[in-house]
Structure formats: structure tokens, C-alpha cells
Design an enzyme around this catalytic site. Structure first.
Site, short mmCIF file in Angstrom:
data_model
loop_
_atom_site.label_atom_id
_atom_site.label_comp_id
_atom_site.label_asym_id
_atom_site.label_seq_id
_atom_site.Cartn_x
_atom_site.Cartn_y
_atom_site.Cartn_z
N ASP A 159 0.87 -1.18 0.00
CA ASP A 159 0.00 0.00 0.00
C ASP A 159 0.91 1.23 0.00
O ASP A 159 1.27 1.76 1.04
CB ASP A 159 -0.89 -0.05 1.26
CG ASP A 159 -1.73 1.21 1.43
OD1 ASP A 159 -1.89 1.96 0.46
OD2 ASP A 159 -2.22 1.43 2.56
N ASP A 161 0.55 4.44 -0.96
CA ASP A 161 0.10 5.76 -0.47
C ASP A 161 -0.47 5.71 0.95
O ASP A 161 -0.88 6.73 1.50
CB ASP A 161 -0.92 6.37 -1.45
CG ASP A 161 -2.13 5.48 -1.65
OD1 ASP A 161 -2.32 4.51 -0.87
OD2 ASP A 161 -2.90 5.72 -2.60
N ASP A 163 -3.30 4.54 2.17
CA ASP A 163 -4.72 4.79 2.41
C ASP A 163 -5.47 3.52 2.83
O ASP A 163 -6.70 3.51 2.91
CB ASP A 163 -5.38 5.43 1.18
CG ASP A 163 -5.30 4.55 -0.07
OD1 ASP A 163 -4.80 3.42 0.03
OD2 ASP A 163 -5.73 5.02 -1.15
N ASP A 180 -7.42 -0.38 -4.93
CA ASP A 180 -7.01 1.03 -4.99
C ASP A 180 -6.66 1.34 -6.44
O ASP A 180 -5.69 0.82 -6.98
CB ASP A 180 -5.79 1.25 -4.09
CG ASP A 180 -5.46 2.72 -3.92
OD1 ASP A 180 -6.11 3.55 -4.60
OD2 ASP A 180 -4.57 3.03 -3.10
N ASN A 203 -13.06 7.50 -6.61
CA ASN A 203 -13.51 6.50 -5.64
C ASN A 203 -13.45 5.07 -6.18
O ASN A 203 -14.00 4.15 -5.58
CB ASN A 203 -14.91 6.83 -5.12
CG ASN A 203 -15.88 7.07 -6.26
OD1 ASN A 203 -15.56 6.81 -7.43
ND2 ASN A 203 -17.07 7.55 -5.94
N ASN A 205 -14.85 3.40 -8.35
CA ASN A 205 -16.04 2.61 -8.69
C ASN A 205 -16.23 2.46 -10.20
O ASN A 205 -17.26 1.95 -10.65
CB ASN A 205 -17.30 3.22 -8.05
CG ASN A 205 -17.60 4.62 -8.56
OD1 ASN A 205 -16.89 5.15 -9.43
ND2 ASN A 205 -18.65 5.24 -8.02
N ILE A 207 -16.69 4.78 -12.38
CA ILE A 207 -17.56 5.80 -12.97
C ILE A 207 -16.81 7.13 -12.96
O ILE A 207 -16.40 7.61 -11.90
CB ILE A 207 -18.87 5.91 -12.16
CG1 ILE A 207 -19.61 4.58 -12.17
CG2 ILE A 207 -19.74 7.06 -12.68
CD1 ILE A 207 -20.79 4.50 -11.21
N GLU A 219 -20.38 10.94 -12.34
CA GLU A 219 -20.37 10.63 -10.91
C GLU A 219 -21.45 11.47 -10.20
O GLU A 219 -22.22 10.94 -9.40
CB GLU A 219 -18.97 10.89 -10.34
CG GLU A 219 -18.79 10.57 -8.88
CD GLU A 219 -18.73 9.08 -8.54
OE1 GLU A 219 -18.12 8.31 -9.30
OE2 GLU A 219 -19.32 8.70 -7.52
N SER A 237 -12.64 -15.58 11.95
CA SER A 237 -12.33 -16.46 10.83
C SER A 237 -13.58 -16.88 10.07
O SER A 237 -13.51 -17.12 8.86
CB SER A 237 -11.59 -17.71 11.33
OG SER A 237 -12.34 -18.33 12.35
CA LIG Z 1 -3.23 2.47 -1.32
CA LIG Z 2 -5.05 5.45 -3.22
CA LIG Z 3 -16.00 7.44 -9.54
#
Ligand SMILES: [Ca+2]
Ligand SMILES: [Ca+2]
Ligand SMILES: [Ca+2]
Ligand SMILES: *[C@@H]1O[C@H](CO)[C@@H](O)[C@H](O)[C@H]1NC(C)=O
Ligand SMILES: *[C@@H]1O[C@H](CO)[C@@H](O)[C@H](O)[C@H]1NC(C)=O
Ligand SMILES: *[C@@H]1O[C@H](CO)[C@@H](O)[C@H](O)[C@H]1NC(C)=O
Ligand SMILES: *[C@@H]1O[C@H](CO)[C@@H](O)[C@H](O)[C@H]1NC(C)=O
Ligand SMILES: *[C@@H]1O[C@H](CO)[C@@H](O)[C@H](O)[C@H]1NC(C)=O
Ligand SMILES: *[C@@H]1O[C@H](CO)[C@@H](O)[C@H](O)[C@H]1NC(C)=O
Length: 552
Positions: A159, A161, A163, A180, A203, A205, A207, A219, A237
């Protein structure tokens, strides 16, 4: 998992592997020596060195004793990997029946081990010097390092960045949380509230872009104000969909094919969140996981395509209320100001009563359960946007496991029909390495006691939901759907055992996961319709313009 007693995890591993090798020799009519090589040959190349190193050290005694028809338990006791410091000798495989009757089983085991020790005396070596710490062996070290990477924070490892979203599958990546779509910008990740999205997908998604006719971004036009919600599971679990491939424990199914995804499986902690009841998002392509996939995430996505990729499975094997409040919940990636509300399921369905370890002092008390869950609820409240919901599920009545499986044959005994679940459960307890001492136990007093505590904890959780209020979400309590899942399956011609993971005899399997979603959704519809978000009227247009929205 603790290291246990009477040899613990090492003893279980030794006995199970020895048993499988013995069965391989029988199935293929080959020598034990060849069966050992065959087994190592099934493993991915990264593991073959480690396997051969173990065979070099322990092989001579294993071969000698198995060729004399000694049982795997006797072999591992003779090697000193299994011990009897509690005064009990733990036994998984049956003893040859010819001596039965005259002496007790424990006495027969003792005599066999004593005789075996004499017989292989000349083969014994200084094992401690040869295999000091298994993780220090050069070929095994990378495997131990891999297991260490799970760490305690349950965050994606890759990861860039920071986030908390990743673009790789494993190590808490896209199997667990939406992909991501820009791992170099922490402001871009699944779940972000509608922003401009003129050029980029902020985001993830799928779009983005501007409608040339109106000048509005897609969006804003098709997502803003449509009641988007992210799906979050906080659980154990069962919620992460734990599964051990049955082929690994079934001698007739052992093969190179069975182990080909070993690294992927280790990197995902033996969990299949991508097929789970909460955040599953794709059909199974795994040969030993059959059954349809349905999930809360898929339903929310069906209601509103703007929710694409907005899922987080924060399920951790062994999680109980205290670990959830102290560490696990803190890996939730949500910002109350910048992100959409969540549909959050909290499901700690057993570990608080499971880590019993031969007494009840390891079980969570109702007061602790109330307090720790309250801490978790408050943390969630500090992170999520207004309009979220939190659905808390209580503990199951785990007696259904023993009732269903106790006299059925475990995969380890499938060749000769001679190892039952009851034997496996008691064996793991004898070694103190069971995932649930109280319920996976042939002693009814223990099973009943464990359920009694589980019901007390559920009462505490119900009280919490009734007594406390939260700023950003409304909380609901639901009993686990396990009884309804079993009822439904049996009414439709199935058998109860088909709902439980075969190797561990403990976790709900794929069919259970799917039925849980179906039944939970019916409950929401009937009792709490307000938790179900609205349908986005633009779904069709989104599908036409953006197709699979970038997939996963
Ligand atoms: Ca990330
Ligand atoms: Ca990111
Ligand atoms: Ca979007
Ligand atoms: C197993 O192999 C041995 C020789 O290695 C042979 O004599 C025996 O007939 C074989 N048994 C079966 C059942 O194939
Ligand atoms: C169990 O421990 C006792 C005492 O150390 C020993 O005499 C006995 O042989 C052991 N039994 C087995 C089966 O190893
Ligand atoms: C799984 O397969 C079924 C039948 O082909 C299909 O209808 C369904 O959409 C698929 N589900 C997912 C999550 O891809
Ligand atoms: C298993 O136990 C159940 C009752 O607990 C009994 O009805 C059933 O006949 C048993 N099956 C076998 C194969 O022993
Ligand atoms: C079951 O466990 C209880 C509590 O530890 C114990 O008192 C009882 O003797 C056990 N029953 C059997 C049959 O072992
Ligand atoms: C929750 O509220 C009920 C009813 O007001 C009360 O009896 C109970 O003591 C409360 N529980 C806690 C833990 O605060």
C-alpha cells in the site's frame, strides 16, 4: 494459536503428515521411503527443500517404524516430537486391534513406544542440533518470514500511499478490500463520497468523465445523493471464510495440483473473503469450494452500482471482543467527512468462549464483552459518516458442530474409515491446540457450559445495542442465522454435515455462507427494512456506459 502441550502444534503436524505418508504408501503400493519423496514432490518448489530437510533428519526412524506397521502416533512419540508431560498420551490414529482387550489403550501405546525406542535406538540423532529452530533452516526461513508478514495490524502490506487500500490481491489486498485504482494518491480510494471525477475516478467505482450533453460529471449525475453505502465486516475467521483445502488432508486426493496455490493460500491466511457472506464478489474457481456466492456487498452493489468496489473484510482468524477493540477495528479505512456511510456487520461468533483451554478463565465475561464491544462501537462512531448502520451478530450455539459431526469420518480417516471427528476434536484438546476447546469436545458438560456462556454474552450485546446511542449510526442486534441455515438446507433435501468445513469441522462452508446472506437479507426485509438502502434509478445507464466498471 498457542504452541500447546504434549508436543502441541509440532506433534499434530508430525502425526498428520506421518499418517498421510503411510496412507500414500498403501494407495500407490510403494515403500515409505518413496512415499516420503512423493509427498515432498507434491509441494511447490519453494517448499521442497524444507520438506527434504525434514525427511533427511527424521526419515530413517519414520521409515523403520512405519514399515514395521507402527502407527503415526507411536512414530511421533518415539521421535520425541509428541510428549506426555500432562500424564496423557494423545492418540489420533487407531492402534492395531490385535492386542485390544488385554491391556488398556494407554498401556498398549506406552509399551509400543518403549519397544520402538529400543528398536530404533541406533538411528536416533541429536535432533536439536540438526534442526535447532525450524525457522532458522535456510530453506524454511522464507516461509516463516512470510507468516510473520501477517503482523498484527491487519492492513494491506502493499500500500504505497498508505490509504489502507492496495492493488494486489493477497496480503490484505483486493481479496479483502476494494482495489485502490491509484496507489500513489491517498485521496483516491474506494468509498469516497462523490467528488468531481471529471477526468479521474476518485472512488475507484469505475464511474468518471463528463456527459457531453449536459456538461455534468457522470459521478454527480448518477451517483450523488443515491444513498451509496460501503460494506464492512468486522469479524473472525468465520467472517473471513476460513477454509483448509480438504485435499491436503485426504491421502487419495494428495497431488501436485492440490498444493499449487499454497503461497496464495498462505498469503491470504487460509481465508477466502472474496467468496464470503459479507464481502464475496466473485464466483469460486477453486475445485474444492463449490456452491454459489452471494454477499451483502453484492446485494448493495446490485441496489446501487455506485457502490462498486466499496467493501472491506476486516475478519481476523481467532478474533474476540478484546482484540477487536484494541487493534483490529483500527484497521477500518473510513473518513466520516470524506467517505460515504457504511453498512457494517460486527460478527464475533465464537472465540470469546472458544479459547477455553481446559478451564473457563479464558472465556470473556459478560461485563468485559459489553465494555469491549462498546469500545469498538465508539471507535466506529468516530470514523463513519452519519447515516451508517451497524448490525451486530451474537455468538452461535456451537453444539450443532459436535451433534452433526461426532461420529462421521474425518478426511484423515477416509482411507480406512477409522478416524472420527470426535477423535480429532479430543486429540486437538489433548494437545491444547483446538480452535474451540469447549464446543469441539466429546464431554457434553463442556459443550453445554460453553453455550451457556455464549448466551450470556449475547444478552450483554443485546443490552449494549438497546442502552447506548451513537452519533453516526443506528445499531441493531441479530441472533446468528445458523439454525435457520441448517433448517433451510435440510428442508431442501440437504444433510447438516454438508454445511461445515470438512477439515476443521468448525467453520461454515461456502453453502452456509451463501445461505447466511439469503436468510439475513430476508430478516432485514421483514424486521428492519430501514437498513436497506434505496435502489439507484441510474443502474441501467451506468451498466450501459461503464460495463463491469473495471472489475476487481
Ligand atoms: Ca493504497
Ligand atoms: Ca489510493
Ligand atoms: Ca467514480
Ligand atoms: C505391490 O507391489 C509388490 C512389489 O513391489 C507386488 O508384489 C504386489 O503384488 C503389489 N500389490 C498390489 C496390490 O499391487
Ligand atoms: C509417559 O511418561 C512416563 C513418565 O515420563 C513414561 O514412563 C512413559 O513411558 C511415557 N509414555 C509414553 C507412551 O511415552
Ligand atoms: C456467478 O455465476 C452465476 C451463474 O453463471 C451468475 O449469474 C452470477 O452473476 C455470477 N456471480 C458473480 C459474482 O460473478
Ligand atoms: C451417529 O450418531 C447419531 C446420534 O448421535 C445416530 O443417530 C447415528 O446412527 C450415528 N451414526 C453412526 C454411523 O454411528
Ligand atoms: C466432563 O468435564 C467435566 C468438567 O471438567 C468433568 O467434571 C467431568 O468429569 C467430565 N466428564 C467426563 C465423562 O469425562
Ligand atoms: C441497560 O438498560 C437496562 C434497562 O434500562 C438496565 O437494566 C441495565 O442495567 C443496563 N445495562 C447496562 C450494562 O448499562
Amino acid at each position: 494459536m498457542t504452541n500447546g502441550q504434549n508436543g502441541g502444534v509440532s506433534c499434530a503436524a508430525c502425526t498428520i503428515l506421518t499418517g498421510l505418508v503411510e496412507q500414500l504408501a498403501e494407495i500407490y503400493n510403494i515403500s515409505i521411503d518413496d512415499a516420503l519423496s512423493k509427498y515432498c514432490g507434491f509441494l511447490p518448489s519453494g517448499f521442497q527443500g524444507a520438506c527434504t530437510a525434514l525427511v533427511d533428519v527424521y526419515g530413517p526412524i519414520v521409515i523403520n517404524l512405519l514399515e514395521k506397521k507402527e502407527t503415526p502416533d507411536v512414530v511421533c512419540l518415539t521421535l520425541g516430537i509428541c510428549t506426555n508431560e500432562t500424564g496423557h498420551v494423545c492418540r489420533l490414529f487407531p492402534l492395531p486391534s490385535r492386542h485390544r482387550g488385554a491391556i488398556s489403550e494407554a498401556e498398549e501405546l506406552r509399551q509400543r513406544v518403549a519397544a520402538a525406542k529400543q528398536r530404533v535406538h541406533h538411528l536416533r540423532r541429536d535432533y536439536a542440533a540438526l534442526l535447532p529452530d525450524i525457522c532458522k533452516i535456510p530453506v524454511i526461513k522464507p516461509i516463516c518470514d512470510l507468516l510473520d508478514r501477517f503482523g498484527n495490524d491487519h492492513l494491506p502490506v502493499d500500500d504505497v500511499d498508505g490509504d489502507y487500500f492496495s492493488d494486489l490481491q493477497t496480503f490484505r489486498g483486493t481479496s479483502w478490500r476494494g482495489k485502490d485504482c491509484n496507489d500513489f494518491d491517498a485521496d483516491v480510494h474506494p468509498g469516497r463520497r462523490t467528488v468531481d471525477d471529471a477526468v479521474f475516478d476518485t472512488n475507484c467505482n469505475g464511474i468518471f468523465g463528463v456527459d457531453g450533453d449536459t456538461g455534468e460529471t457522470y459521478e454527480k449525475k448518477w451517483c450523488e445523493g443515491t444513498g451509496q453505502m460501503g460494506t464492512v465486516l468486522l469479524g473472525d475467521s468465520a467472517g473471513a471464510h476460513f477454509h483448509i483445502p480438504p485435499a491436503w488432508f485426504t491421502s487419495s486426493e494428495l497431488s501436485e495440483e492440490a498444493f499449487k496455490d499454497l503461497f496464495f493460500i498462505l498469503e491470504n491466511e487460509f481465508d477466502w473473503p472474496m467468496l464470503s457472506s459479507s464481502t464475496g464478489y466473485k464466483n469460486s474457481t477453486w475445485p474444492d469450494i463449490s456452491g454459489p456466492v452471494d454477499s451483502t456487498y453484492l446485494r448493495l452493489r446490485e441496489f446501487n452500482r455506485c457502490n462498486h468496489r466499496d467493501y472491506q473484510n476486516i475478519g481476523v482468524n481467532g478474533a474476540r471482543a478484546s482484540a477487536m477493540a484494541d487493534t483490529i477495528v483500527k484497521s477500518l479505512a473510513r473518513d466520516g467527512l470524506k467517505d460515504n456511510p457504511v453498512f457494517l456487520m460486527l460478527a464475533l461468533i465464537g472465540n470469546d468462549v472458544c479459547n477455553g483451554h481446559h478451564d473457563s478463565s479464558h472465556m470473556t465475561t459478560p461485563t468485559e464483552f459489553y465494555q469491549k464491544n462498546l469500545e469498538t462501537f465508539r471507535y466506529v462512531d468516530s470514523k463513519v459518516a452519519p447515516g451508517s448502520v451497524l448490525l451486530a451478530t451474537g455468538l452461535v450455539d456451537g453444539r450443532i458442530l459436535y451433534d452433526t459431526l461426532h461420529n462421521r469420518t474425518h478426511p484423515l480417516g477416509s482411507l480406512h474409515n477409522d478416524v472420527t471427528y470426535s477423535t480429532v476434536y479430543d486429540y486437538l484438546n489433548c494437545l491444547d491446540v483446538s480452535p474451540c476447546f469447549g464446543w469441539l469436545n466429546s464431554n457434553k458438560t463442556w459443550r453445554d457450559y460453553t453455550t451457556e456462556r455464549a448466551l450470556q454474552l449475547n444478552k450483554a450485546l443485546k443490552e449494549l445495542v438497546a442502552n447506548e446511542t451513537f452519533k453516526n449510526f443506528k445499531a441493531y442486534y441479530f441472533d446468528p442465522t445458523v439454525p435457520q441455515v441448517f433448517e433451510y438446507w435440510e428442508e431442501h433435501g440437504g444433510e447438516a454435515w454438508q454445511l461445515i468445513e470438512p477439515v476443521d469441522g468448525f467453520h461454515p462452508n461456502q453453502i452456509s455462507n451463501e445461505l447466511n446472506t439469503k436468510i439475513s437479507w430476508e430478516l432485514y426485509r421483514n424486521y428492519t427494512p430501514e437498513v436497506i438502502p434505496p435502489i439507484n434509478p441510474y443502474n441501467e445507464l451506468i451498466a450501459q456506459k461503464f460495463g463491469d466498471q473495471g472489475g476487481y
